[in-house]
Design a protein around this motif. Structure first.
Motif, PDB file in Angstrom:
ATOM      1  N   ALA A 421      10.839  46.428  24.302  1.00 22.35           N
ATOM      2  CA  ALA A 421       9.893  47.119  25.174  1.00 22.35           C
ATOM      3  C   ALA A 421      10.592  47.897  26.284  1.00 22.35           C
ATOM      4  O   ALA A 421      10.193  49.008  26.632  1.00 22.35           O
ATOM      5  N   GLY A 422      11.628  47.300  26.845  1.00 20.98           N
ATOM      6  CA  GLY A 422      12.350  47.962  27.924  1.00 20.98           C
ATOM      7  C   GLY A 422      13.615  48.653  27.473  1.00 20.98           C
ATOM      8  O   GLY A 422      14.414  49.101  28.304  1.00 20.98           O
ATOM      9  N   GLY A 423      13.820  48.759  26.164  1.00 19.14           N
ATOM     10  CA  GLY A 423      15.053  49.346  25.651  1.00 19.14           C
ATOM     11  C   GLY A 423      16.208  48.363  25.734  1.00 19.14           C
ATOM     12  O   GLY A 423      16.035  47.185  26.064  1.00 19.14           O
ATOM     13  N   GLY A 424      17.389  48.829  25.438  1.00 18.79           N
ATOM     14  CA  GLY A 424      18.568  47.967  25.474  1.00 18.79           C
ATOM     15  C   GLY A 424      19.817  48.741  25.132  1.00 18.79           C
ATOM     16  O   GLY A 424      19.785  49.965  24.919  1.00 18.79           O
ATOM     17  N   VAL A 425      20.917  48.036  25.071  1.00 14.40           N
ATOM     18  CA  VAL A 425      22.204  48.620  24.686  1.00 14.40           C
ATOM     19  C   VAL A 425      22.856  47.686  23.678  1.00 14.40           C
ATOM     20  O   VAL A 425      22.913  46.463  23.880  1.00 14.40           O
ATOM     21  N   LEU A 426      23.328  48.263  22.582  1.00 12.45           N
ATOM     22  CA  LEU A 426      24.103  47.522  21.583  1.00 12.45           C
ATOM     23  C   LEU A 426      25.562  47.900  21.785  1.00 12.45           C
ATOM     24  O   LEU A 426      25.930  49.063  21.610  1.00 12.45           O
ATOM     25  N   SER A 427      26.376  46.952  22.200  1.00  7.91           N
ATOM     26  CA  SER A 427      27.780  47.256  22.488  1.00  7.91           C
ATOM     27  C   SER A 427      28.675  46.181  21.908  1.00  7.91           C
ATOM     28  O   SER A 427      28.688  45.039  22.378  1.00  7.91           O
ATOM     29  N   GLY A 428      29.418  46.544  20.872  1.00  5.21           N
ATOM     30  CA  GLY A 428      30.323  45.599  20.237  1.00  5.21           C
ATOM     31  C   GLY A 428      30.253  45.726  18.729  1.00  5.21           C
ATOM     32  O   GLY A 428      29.938  46.791  18.193  1.00  5.21           O
ATOM     33  N   THR A 429      30.526  44.627  18.040  1.00  6.53           N
ATOM     34  CA  THR A 429      30.651  44.631  16.586  1.00  6.53           C
ATOM     35  C   THR A 429      29.610  43.718  15.955  1.00  6.53           C
ATOM     36  O   THR A 429      29.710  42.489  16.067  1.00  6.53           O
ATOM     37  N   PRO A 430      28.585  44.266  15.297  1.00  6.13           N
ATOM     38  CA  PRO A 430      27.621  43.426  14.585  1.00  6.13           C
ATOM     39  C   PRO A 430      28.306  42.639  13.470  1.00  6.13           C
ATOM     40  O   PRO A 430      29.256  43.128  12.833  1.00  6.13           O
ATOM     41  N   HIS A 431      27.819  41.433  13.234  1.00 13.62           N
ATOM     42  CA  HIS A 431      28.426  40.557  12.228  1.00 13.62           C
ATOM     43  C   HIS A 431      27.333  40.032  11.306  1.00 13.62           C
ATOM     44  O   HIS A 431      26.299  39.537  11.772  1.00 13.62           O
ATOM     45  N   LEU A 432      27.548  40.126   9.992  1.00  9.83           N
ATOM     46  CA  LEU A 432      26.573  39.671   9.007  1.00  9.83           C
ATOM     47  C   LEU A 432      27.045  38.395   8.317  1.00  9.83           C
ATOM     48  O   LEU A 432      28.243  38.214   8.063  1.00  9.83           O
ATOM     49  N   ARG A 433      26.098  37.552   7.993  1.00  9.91           N
ATOM     50  CA  ARG A 433      26.358  36.344   7.210  1.00  9.91           C
ATOM     51  C   ARG A 433      25.216  36.222   6.204  1.00  9.91           C
ATOM     52  O   ARG A 433      24.104  35.815   6.533  1.00  9.91           O
ATOM     53  N   ILE A 434      25.487  36.644   4.975  1.00 12.21           N
ATOM     54  CA  ILE A 434      24.461  36.750   3.943  1.00 12.21           C
ATOM     55  C   ILE A 434      24.785  35.798   2.797  1.00 12.21           C
ATOM     56  O   ILE A 434      25.895  35.796   2.264  1.00 12.21           O
ATOM     57  N   THR A 435      23.798  35.015   2.414  1.00 13.38           N
ATOM     58  CA  THR A 435      23.919  34.140   1.242  1.00 13.38           C
ATOM     59  C   THR A 435      23.336  34.862   0.042  1.00 13.38           C
ATOM     60  O   THR A 435      22.212  35.385   0.101  1.00 13.38           O
ATOM     61  N   ALA A 436      24.069  34.912  -1.054  1.00 12.92           N
ATOM     62  CA  ALA A 436      23.598  35.602  -2.255  1.00 12.92           C
ATOM     63  C   ALA A 436      24.209  34.973  -3.492  1.00 12.92           C
ATOM     64  O   ALA A 436      25.377  34.550  -3.485  1.00 12.92           O
ATOM     65  N   ALA A 437      23.413  34.906  -4.559  1.00 20.86           N
ATOM     66  CA  ALA A 437      23.897  34.439  -5.858  1.00 20.86           C
ATOM     67  C   ALA A 437      24.206  35.665  -6.704  1.00 20.86           C
ATOM     68  O   ALA A 437      23.293  36.437  -7.033  1.00 20.86           O
ATOM     69  N   PRO A 438      25.486  35.883  -7.047  1.00 18.91           N
ATOM     70  CA  PRO A 438      25.861  37.110  -7.757  1.00 18.91           C
ATOM     71  C   PRO A 438      25.511  37.030  -9.242  1.00 18.91           C
ATOM     72  O   PRO A 438      25.430  35.944  -9.826  1.00 18.91           O
ATOM     73  N   PRO A 439      25.337  38.185  -9.877  1.00 22.05           N
ATOM     74  CA  PRO A 439      25.061  38.190 -11.315  1.00 22.05           C
ATOM     75  C   PRO A 439      26.302  37.961 -12.164  1.00 22.05           C
ATOM     76  O   PRO A 439      26.209  37.640 -13.354  1.00 22.05           O
ATOM     77  N   GLY A 440      27.474  38.166 -11.574  1.00 17.83           N
ATOM     78  CA  GLY A 440      28.745  38.011 -12.272  1.00 17.83           C
ATOM     79  C   GLY A 440      29.823  37.664 -11.275  1.00 17.83           C
ATOM     80  O   GLY A 440      29.534  37.328 -10.118  1.00 17.83           O
ATOM     81  N   PRO A 441      31.075  37.765 -11.652  1.00 20.81           N
ATOM     82  CA  PRO A 441      32.160  37.385 -10.733  1.00 20.81           C
ATOM     83  C   PRO A 441      32.399  38.365  -9.594  1.00 20.81           C
ATOM     84  O   PRO A 441      33.090  38.037  -8.633  1.00 20.81           O
ATOM     85  N   ASP A 442      31.825  39.570  -9.698  1.00 20.14           N
ATOM     86  CA  ASP A 442      32.079  40.616  -8.698  1.00 20.14           C
ATOM     87  C   ASP A 442      30.789  40.972  -7.962  1.00 20.14           C
ATOM     88  O   ASP A 442      29.735  41.136  -8.594  1.00 20.14           O
ATOM     89  N   LEU A 443      30.901  41.106  -6.638  1.00 18.98           N
ATOM     90  CA  LEU A 443      29.720  41.414  -5.843  1.00 18.98           C
ATOM     91  C   LEU A 443      30.094  42.334  -4.689  1.00 18.98           C
ATOM     92  O   LEU A 443      31.022  42.053  -3.928  1.00 18.98           O
ATOM     93  N   THR A 444      29.379  43.445  -4.575  1.00 17.66           N
ATOM     94  CA  THR A 444      29.496  44.348  -3.429  1.00 17.66           C
ATOM     95  C   THR A 444      28.176  44.338  -2.677  1.00 17.66           C
ATOM     96  O   THR A 444      27.102  44.394  -3.290  1.00 17.66           O
ATOM     97  N   MET A 445      28.249  44.274  -1.345  1.00 19.72           N
ATOM     98  CA  MET A 445      27.069  44.389  -0.500  1.00 19.72           C
ATOM     99  C   MET A 445      27.381  45.369   0.626  1.00 19.72           C
ATOM    100  O   MET A 445      28.508  45.399   1.128  1.00 19.72           O
ATOM    101  N   ILE A 446      26.379  46.148   0.995  1.00 20.53           N
ATOM    102  CA  ILE A 446      26.537  47.124   2.087  1.00 20.53           C
ATOM    103  C   ILE A 446      25.473  46.836   3.132  1.00 20.53           C
ATOM    104  O   ILE A 446      24.276  46.837   2.829  1.00 20.53           O
ATOM    105  N   GLY A 447      25.919  46.567   4.355  1.00 24.98           N
ATOM    106  CA  GLY A 447      24.999  46.340   5.456  1.00 24.98           C
ATOM    107  C   GLY A 447      24.875  47.592   6.308  1.00 24.98           C
ATOM    108  O   GLY A 447      25.877  48.236   6.623  1.00 24.98           O
TER     109      GLY A 447
END
Length: 533
Positions: A421-447
């Motif tokens: 509501a009052g806005g904000g500032v994003l300063s730094g490095t966002p970090h993702l932690r995603i759980t996923a079951a891959p279809p095969g041995p190789d998995l690419t994800m893009i956040g």
């Protein structure tokens, strides 16, 4: 009667001997100085093509020297604007030169290797012997590839007292294949840019073909200087080199991440500028054409102080100077900058937002919620960036907005915060932690993290991919990775929206089989360094 510069030219001809087949031009008077082009002896006698710009009174006193190595696929005059300012303003002798293996310089491309560093030292030796140079007043400055050349040269040679590096490569492997994910066009763009003018060694050709033809993310892992900045920092600290770095937030070729994250490791005099734009767009006009430019103007003042001893106050100015990534930076605007004592001081503490099932799309859900949801691996409208386009438009304040409602929820996870509501500032490095079951041995994800406006459109704030191999098909795995660092002003009423997909073919190649099923699940979360509510 020949000029001092013309005499030096004759000495260079004798030094390079029969290796030079083109006669250089005589010294040419320019306003406030003189210039000429010639060949200088490299570390092992390889002729290095150079343009020397010097003050008119070269012979009357000892002169400061600045080396200016060219960018990738660029001739020796790539920094003619800054070279002229240095020679006509503070009396520097500027040696702009083309790296070995490029254009008229001899030898083969060393790709920021030891020979490139040794060439810089050889040019310093020659300049001291021939151009009345003060050996205690030596600097180096460059942009892009030339900035990388500057880093390795200053780390190698303690005679270099100060450096200006605009948009340098921090980590070559990560630049071409971030987190093991090959870029769609990175190696190809570099090959095309240098194909007509560069001479590549058989080893480098092998690495390049492996990356392009076989999509091998590890093709450049054997390069000795692939972790360029991490390798240079200890020696720069030991040498006490005064280091000026600059970069662009949206750089799609040589990303800002390594420079931003490692800057605080420098212990000597240092300064950092980060502004909106794609590769070298923030400082390019200042270095190449000498136009008014906040980055190169500050960089020249850096050299004037740390090499010439000018009391211009730059040593008392803030260390870290940031222009928010979503502001216009086409023209210099000191009022647009925010200042900090370090990168660490600029970054906010991270706030963790648990992710709900994508069907609900909540960022900031109940941490105890258990869920899983299948996704089809296929492209959708969640596009991180169009290389060399998105960032350049961002510099103009014209970054494209994506209608986030069009993102296929069967192909990408989409999560949103409540509006700030009052806005904000994003300063730094966002970090993702995603759980996923891959279809095969190789998995690419893009956040991809978006700034979503009340009308439902989103502008890319930050993004980054990850690829993992050797996974067990169908078994959930937790993938953790950082997105690119940023400093972003969030307007009142806007919200943060995160998408995670397995296909984004414009910037990245995916190892996830097209059409396969990936099961997203809990626990998944994102950590955001954001202020406001």
């Amino acid at each position: 009667m020949r000029t001092p510069l013309l005499g030096a030219l004759a000495a260079a001809l004798l030094a390079t001997g029969s290796a030079v087949c083109l006669a250089p031009a005589a010294a040419v008077p320019i306003p406030g100085g003189q210039a000429t082009t010639l060949f200088l002896p490299g570390a092992d006698g390889v002729p290095i093509n150079a343009v020397i710009t010097a003050p008119p009174d070269l012979a009357e006193h000892r002169n400061p020297l600045v080396l200016q190595p060219s960018g990738w696929g660029m001739p020796a005059v790539g920094s003619i604007g800054s070279a002229y300012k240095l020679s006509s303003g503070e009396g520097f002798v500027s040696i702009e030169y083309t790296a070995r293996g490029m254009y008229l310089s001899g030898g083969e491309v060393d790709l920021l290797g030891e020979k490139d560093a040794e060439d810089a030292s050889a040019l310093i030796d020659w300049a001291i012997a021939n151009l009345n140079i003060d050996p205690d007043r030596i600097a180096i400055a460059g942009g892009s590839y030339g900035a990388g050349m500057s880093l390795i040269a200053a780390a190698h040679d303690p005679r270099i007292k100060a450096i200006v590096a605009d948009s340098p490569p921090g980590d070559v492997t990560e630049a071409l294949a971030p987190n093991g994910t090959p870029k769609t066009g990175g190696p190809i763009a570099l090959t095309v840019a240098g194909a007509a003018t560069n001479r590549f060694s058989p080893e480098l050709v092998t690495h390049g073909l492996d990356a392009i033809v076989n999509h091998n993310a590890n093709a450049f892992a054997a390069l000795p200087n692939r972790h360029l900045l991490a390798k240079a920092i200890p020696q720069l600290n030991a040498n006490g080199t005064a280091v000026f770095l600059a970069h662009d937030w949206q750089d799609s070729l040589l990303p800002v991440g390594p420079i931003y994250s490692m800057f605080d490791q420098l212990t000597g005099p240092k300064m950092l500028y980060v502004v909106p734009g794609d590769h070298s767009t923030g400082g390019g006009a200042g270095g190449v054409a000498g136009l008014p430019n906040s980055i190169w103007d500050a960089g020249l003042r850096w050299l004037y102080h740390y090499v010439n001893g000018a009391d211009n106050g730059i040593d008392r100015e803030p260390t870290v100077n940031i222009q928010p990534a979503n502001t216009v930076s086409l023209l210099p605007d000191p009022a647009a900058l925010v200042h900090f004592s370090s990168v660490g001081a600029a970054e906010f503490a991270a706030r963790e937002f648990a992710l709900s099932a994508p069907g609900g799309g909540v960022m900031g859900a109940d941490r105890g919620e258990s869920w899983s949801q299948a996704m089809i691996s296929t492209p959708t409208t969640a596009v991180a960036a169009i290389p060399y386009v998105t960032g350049s438009l961002a510099q103009l304040g014209l970054a494209p907005a994506i209608p986030l409602g069009t993102v296929d929820r069967n192909a990408a996870g989409v999560w949103r915060t409540e509006p700030f509501a009052g806005g904000g500032v994003l300063s730094g490095t966002p970090h993702l932690r995603i759980t996923a079951a891959p279809p095969g041995p190789d998995l690419t994800m893009i956040g991809i993290l978006y700034d979503e406006s009340p009308d439902g459109t989103g502008k890319t704030i930050s993004y980054w991919p990850i690829t993992r191999h050797g996974l067990t098909p169908g078994v959930p795995a937790t993938l953790e990775w950082d997105l690119a660092p940023t400093y972003w002003n969030l307007a009142p009423g806007h919200r943060l929206t995160l998408t995670v997909t397995t296909q984004d073919p414009i910037p990245f190649e995916s190892s996830t089989p097209m059409g396969s099923t990936v099961v997203f699940g809990s626990p998944s979360a994102v950590e955001l360094p954001v202020s406001g509510s």
